[in-house]
Design an enzyme around this catalytic site. Structure first.
Site, mmCIF file in Angstrom:
data_model
loop_
_atom_site.group_PDB
_atom_site.id
_atom_site.type_symbol
_atom_site.label_atom_id
_atom_site.label_comp_id
_atom_site.label_asym_id
_atom_site.label_seq_id
_atom_site.Cartn_x
_atom_site.Cartn_y
_atom_site.Cartn_z
ATOM 1 N N PRO A 78 -44.617 -0.806 36.635
ATOM 2 C CA PRO A 78 -44.055 -1.652 35.570
ATOM 3 C C PRO A 78 -42.536 -1.543 35.451
ATOM 4 O O PRO A 78 -41.950 -0.462 35.570
ATOM 5 C CB PRO A 78 -44.748 -1.131 34.308
ATOM 6 C CG PRO A 78 -46.045 -0.589 34.804
ATOM 7 C CD PRO A 78 -45.734 0.026 36.142
ATOM 8 N N CYS A 79 -41.912 -2.696 35.175
ATOM 9 C CA CYS A 79 -40.448 -2.760 35.139
ATOM 10 C C CYS A 79 -39.867 -2.918 33.739
ATOM 11 O O CYS A 79 -38.655 -2.854 33.569
ATOM 12 C CB CYS A 79 -39.962 -3.914 36.005
ATOM 13 S SG CYS A 79 -40.380 -5.551 35.336
ATOM 14 N N GLN A 80 -40.705 -3.139 32.718
ATOM 15 C CA GLN A 80 -40.178 -3.553 31.420
ATOM 16 C C GLN A 80 -39.256 -2.539 30.759
ATOM 17 O O GLN A 80 -38.417 -2.913 29.926
ATOM 18 C CB GLN A 80 -41.296 -3.950 30.450
ATOM 19 C CG GLN A 80 -42.351 -2.884 30.207
ATOM 20 C CD GLN A 80 -43.586 -3.118 31.034
ATOM 21 O OE1 GLN A 80 -43.510 -3.255 32.245
ATOM 22 N NE2 GLN A 80 -44.747 -3.169 30.376
ATOM 23 N N ILE A 82 -37.136 -0.757 32.480
ATOM 24 C CA ILE A 82 -35.999 -0.626 33.381
ATOM 25 C C ILE A 82 -35.154 -1.883 33.386
ATOM 26 O O ILE A 82 -33.930 -1.836 33.395
ATOM 27 C CB ILE A 82 -36.480 -0.319 34.816
ATOM 28 C CG1 ILE A 82 -37.221 1.020 34.849
ATOM 29 C CG2 ILE A 82 -35.316 -0.308 35.796
ATOM 30 C CD1 ILE A 82 -37.858 1.328 36.193
#
Length: 416
Positions: A78-80, A82
């Protein structure tokens, strides 16, 4: 020894989503050993289109013995926490969604301790551009797990789709493999146009109301004389957030550079200064490319299309300059362009991109079946890895493992 000689390579696909990474590896000739995701709708799409081996699973509850042997583990964690468009809470172990990276490291550690013959030869992570600040930490974790790290950032627009999407790909090569891994080189000589993915006969439900469209056009016309280098305008609420939010910049022109978070529509006017800094790619018309796809139900990206006799055709420079020579618009001044837009604006409608257009912007095949709602499809494709990029990396990994150059198969071959 049998595994070393097996030319059919296998991959485990963690955080698999709708299957962008999985499809890329399948097209390169890998066999899916397993796939897992927390989102039941993504699992449904993956099972229908990529592999029936996919399972609904929370990685925090997974153990090493749930993962079959595979030569490669992939994980687009997951990127949220970052992403600059997200919470920016950081990659924190046991605290943030982006911290789930450490769960993969845990599974590797469990495998090494309990069943070392199942350790993958290659691990591959994918994440947003902003993960660059965590590369040193990721490299440390890779080394602790017994892998040498190689990283690169690619832009999807150089891999066969008209989408400006920058993503890091972080390969780990198991320490007992002495060869140096080489990433494929992206071809920056050609970028396809947005027109190559636009659908014909788009249903009315994807068009926004005439009132809202008029408000977008009117606001654009009011701002054009002040924009100078900027390609497009955004609506007033987003302007306010740009001016007063945490990402406000001293240079007013940069506040009007579009991003995927400009949720309420845009209008392409003209590039009054083609040499403007960082403007290529941030346009929403058929001769340009799409901005980075997001997961917000398709609301982040809208295109202006003609109404009346040909409502599917894009709003292009040749339209506003009233000439068939698309290069002519570069010589127009902003005032001239404004006059042209004022004359033509009533002919246009504004719509959002369709789920199929989202899929095409990520390189998913036309055979990919939609079995979930539009909102889930926007989310899945917005989160996905661009298939063409995944395929190229998978082909290079295949060549690396089999002692050859990048081994490209038939990209569009549907493998079982």
């Amino acid at each position: 020894m049998e595994r070393e000689l097996d030319s059919i390579l296998k991959v485990n696909d963690l955080f698999c989503g709708a299957g962008g990474m999985g499809l890329g590896f399948k097209y390169a000739g890998f066999r899916l050993a397993g796939a897992w995701d927390f989102d039941k709708w993504a699992v449904e799409s993956y099972g229908q289109n990529v592999s029936p081996k996919v399972k609904l699973s929370d990685i925090t509850n997974m153990t090493f013995d749930e993962l079959p042997y595979a030569d490669v583990w992939t994980f687009g964690f997951p990127c949220q926490d970052i992403s600059v468009a997200g919470k920016q809470a950081g990659m924190i172990k046991n605290k943030t969604r982006s911290g789930l990276f450490y769960e993969v490291m845990r599974l590797l550690d469990e495998t090494r301790t309990n069943k070392p013959t199942n350790l993958p030869k290659i691990i591959l992570a994918e994440n947003v551009k902003a993960v660059s600040k965590y590369l040193a930490e990721i490299e440390r974790e890779y080394e602790l797990a017994g892998y040498k790290m190689y990283s690169i950032m690619y832009n999807s627009k150089f891999w066969g789709v008209p989408q400006n999407r920058e993503r890091y790909f972080i390969v780990g090569v198991r320490e007992d493999l002495s060869s140096v891994f080489k990433f494929p080189k992206q071809d920056e000589s050609y970028v396809p146009k947005l027109s190559t993915v636009l659908e014909d006969d788009v249903p009315d439900k994807y068009f926004i109301s005439s009132e809202k469209a008029k408000a977008i056009i009117d606001q654009a016309l009011k701002r054009i004389d002040k924009l100078d280098q900027v390609h497009a305008t955004i609506t007033p609420d987003r302007v306010n957030k740009r001016q007063n939010g945490r990402r406000a910049k001293e240079n007013e022109q940069e506040m009007f550079t579009l991003t995927s978070q400009d949720l309420h529509g845009i209008i392409y006017l003209a590039n009054c200064n083609p040499s403007g800094r960082d403007m290529n790619g941030k346009v929403y018309f058929e001769e340009g490319i799409s901005p980075t796809l997001t997961t917000n139900k398709g609301e982040g990206i809208k295109v202006m299309v003609t109404g009346g006799y040909s409502q599917k055709r894009g709003f292009t420079p040749s339209d506003i300059s009233n000439t068939s020579d698309a290069s002519y618009y570069k010589g127009l001044g902003c005032n001239q362009t404004r006059a042209a837009v004022m004359e033509l604006a009533p002919e246009y409608r504004v719509r959002k991109l369709t789920p199929r257009e989202y899929a095409r912007l990520q390189g998913f095949p036309e055979s990919f079946e939609f079995t979930v709602s539009d909102s889930q499809l926007y989310k899945q494709f917005g989160n996905a890895v661009t298939v063409g990029v995944a395929y190229a990396i998978a082909a290079s990994i295949k060549g690396f493992l089999l002692g050859a150059d990048a081994m490209y198969g038939d990209y569009k071959e549907e493998l079982t």
